[in-house]
Design a protein around this motif. Structure first.
Motif, PDB file in Angstrom:
ATOM      1  N   MET A 114      28.750  10.922 -26.040  1.00 43.35           N
ATOM      2  CA  MET A 114      29.645  10.052 -25.319  1.00 43.35           C
ATOM      3  C   MET A 114      30.470   9.255 -26.318  1.00 43.35           C
ATOM      4  SD  MET A 114      27.335   8.460 -22.246  1.00 43.35           S
ATOM      5  CE  MET A 114      26.436   7.462 -23.386  1.00 43.35           C
ATOM      6  N   THR A 115      31.760   9.373 -26.243  1.00 46.95           N
ATOM      7  CA  THR A 115      32.625   8.577 -27.107  1.00 46.95           C
ATOM      8  C   THR A 115      33.466   7.641 -26.255  1.00 46.95           C
ATOM      9  OG1 THR A 115      34.396  10.212 -27.136  1.00 46.95           O
ATOM     10  CG2 THR A 115      32.748  10.356 -28.885  1.00 46.95           C
ATOM     11  N   THR A 116      33.888   6.599 -26.877  1.00 51.69           N
ATOM     12  CA  THR A 116      34.740   5.608 -26.226  1.00 51.69           C
ATOM     13  C   THR A 116      35.669   5.017 -27.266  1.00 51.69           C
ATOM     14  OG1 THR A 116      34.743   3.706 -24.733  1.00 51.69           O
ATOM     15  CG2 THR A 116      33.151   3.658 -26.547  1.00 51.69           C
ATOM     16  N   THR A 164      35.985  -5.167 -26.914  1.00 54.05           N
ATOM     17  CA  THR A 164      36.113  -4.402 -25.679  1.00 54.05           C
ATOM     18  C   THR A 164      35.773  -2.944 -25.943  1.00 54.05           C
ATOM     19  OG1 THR A 164      38.445  -3.852 -26.046  1.00 54.05           O
ATOM     20  CG2 THR A 164      37.972  -5.900 -24.846  1.00 54.05           C
ATOM     21  N   ALA A 165      35.323  -2.274 -24.897  1.00 54.15           N
ATOM     22  CA  ALA A 165      35.094  -0.826 -24.936  1.00 54.15           C
ATOM     23  C   ALA A 165      35.587  -0.257 -23.615  1.00 54.15           C
ATOM     24  CB  ALA A 165      33.614  -0.507 -25.136  1.00 54.15           C
ATOM     25  N   GLY A 183      28.325   2.150 -26.875  1.00 56.79           N
ATOM     26  CA  GLY A 183      27.322   1.215 -27.382  1.00 56.79           C
ATOM     27  C   GLY A 183      27.764   0.467 -28.619  1.00 56.79           C
ATOM     28  N   ILE A 184      28.863   0.898 -29.237  1.00 52.03           N
ATOM     29  CA  ILE A 184      29.328   0.228 -30.447  1.00 52.03           C
ATOM     30  C   ILE A 184      29.771  -1.202 -30.140  1.00 52.03           C
ATOM     31  CG2 ILE A 184      31.177   0.178 -32.177  1.00 52.03           C
ATOM     32  CD1 ILE A 184      30.861   3.162 -32.480  1.00 52.03           C
ATOM     33  N   ALA A 185      30.367  -1.421 -28.982  1.00 52.36           N
ATOM     34  CA  ALA A 185      30.833  -2.774 -28.639  1.00 52.36           C
ATOM     35  C   ALA A 185      29.673  -3.763 -28.666  1.00 52.36           C
ATOM     36  CB  ALA A 185      31.512  -2.776 -27.275  1.00 52.36           C
ATOM     37  N   GLU A 214      30.319   2.814 -18.047  1.00 56.55           N
ATOM     38  CA  GLU A 214      31.265   1.748 -17.717  1.00 56.55           C
ATOM     39  C   GLU A 214      31.837   1.162 -19.002  1.00 56.55           C
ATOM     40  OE1 GLU A 214      32.101   1.210 -14.719  1.00 56.55           O
ATOM     41  OE2 GLU A 214      30.452   1.983 -13.534  1.00 56.55           O
ATOM     42  N   GLY A 215      32.894   0.403 -18.863  1.00 54.24           N
ATOM     43  CA  GLY A 215      33.442  -0.314 -20.000  1.00 54.24           C
ATOM     44  C   GLY A 215      32.691  -1.615 -20.203  1.00 54.24           C
TER      45      GLY A 215
END
Length: 164
Positions: free
Chosen positions: A1-3, A77-78, A57-59, A85-86
């Motif tokens: 999963m990337t964001t 923000t993500a 999950g980085i956020a 979800e963001g």
């Protein structure tokens, strides 16, 4: 999963700027050099914006790495994805950290158990419902950060792709 997401450092004392870069680099697993500019909303402080793309999950990891510094104002923000979800994290020296789940259009999504709890506190006379809802939406953080956001219009943004 990337964001994808953005780290907004709204204000940091000059001496704290390299520590912010080291903390961000530690989370992202790559060297980071932020473009710092003066923050006119708080003379003597600096601001930076940093866009990233990586694993979901980085956020939360960025917010955790930065949250303990008393003189730092920031947001992380993500964007939401197909399977997640963001998120939005806001932090100020006076209020601490705020976390919200965001939907596809950037709206804050408040879980129903938190809404029910706010309603129950209000019905028992413990709190004012409007104030409780404003807090659930992050209004105190928005009120404090808005002058810093506005002061950053036109600031340069650096994109970093494929962070770990």
């Amino acid at each position: 999963m990337t964001t994808r997401g953005v780290l907004y450092v709204h204000s940091a004392p000059r001496a704290l700027c390299p520590h912010v870069e080291w903390a961000v680099a530690g989370v992202l697993g790559t060297r980071v050099s932020l473009d710092w500019i003066r923050q006119p909303a708080a003379p003597g402080t600096w601001r930076s914006e940093f866009s990233w793309q990586g694993q979901a999950g980085i956020a939360s990891k960025l917010a955790s790495a930065l949250r303990g510094w008393q003189l730092l104002r920031f947001e992380v923000t993500a964007e939401p994805g197909a399977s997640h979800e963001g998120e939005r994290y806001s932090c100020t020296p006076d209020l601490g950290i705020f976390h919200a789940v965001t939907g596809i259009h950037g709206d804050i999504l408040i879980p129903e158990d938190r809404l029910r709890a706010a309603l129950q506190r209000s019905q028992r006379g413990e709190t004012d419902l409007a104030s409780d809802l404003a807090r659930l939406l992050g209004k105190p953080w928005d009120d404090e950060l808005e002058p810093f956001r506005y002061a950053g219009e036109g600031a340069p943004v650096r994109w970093l792709h494929q962070v770990v």
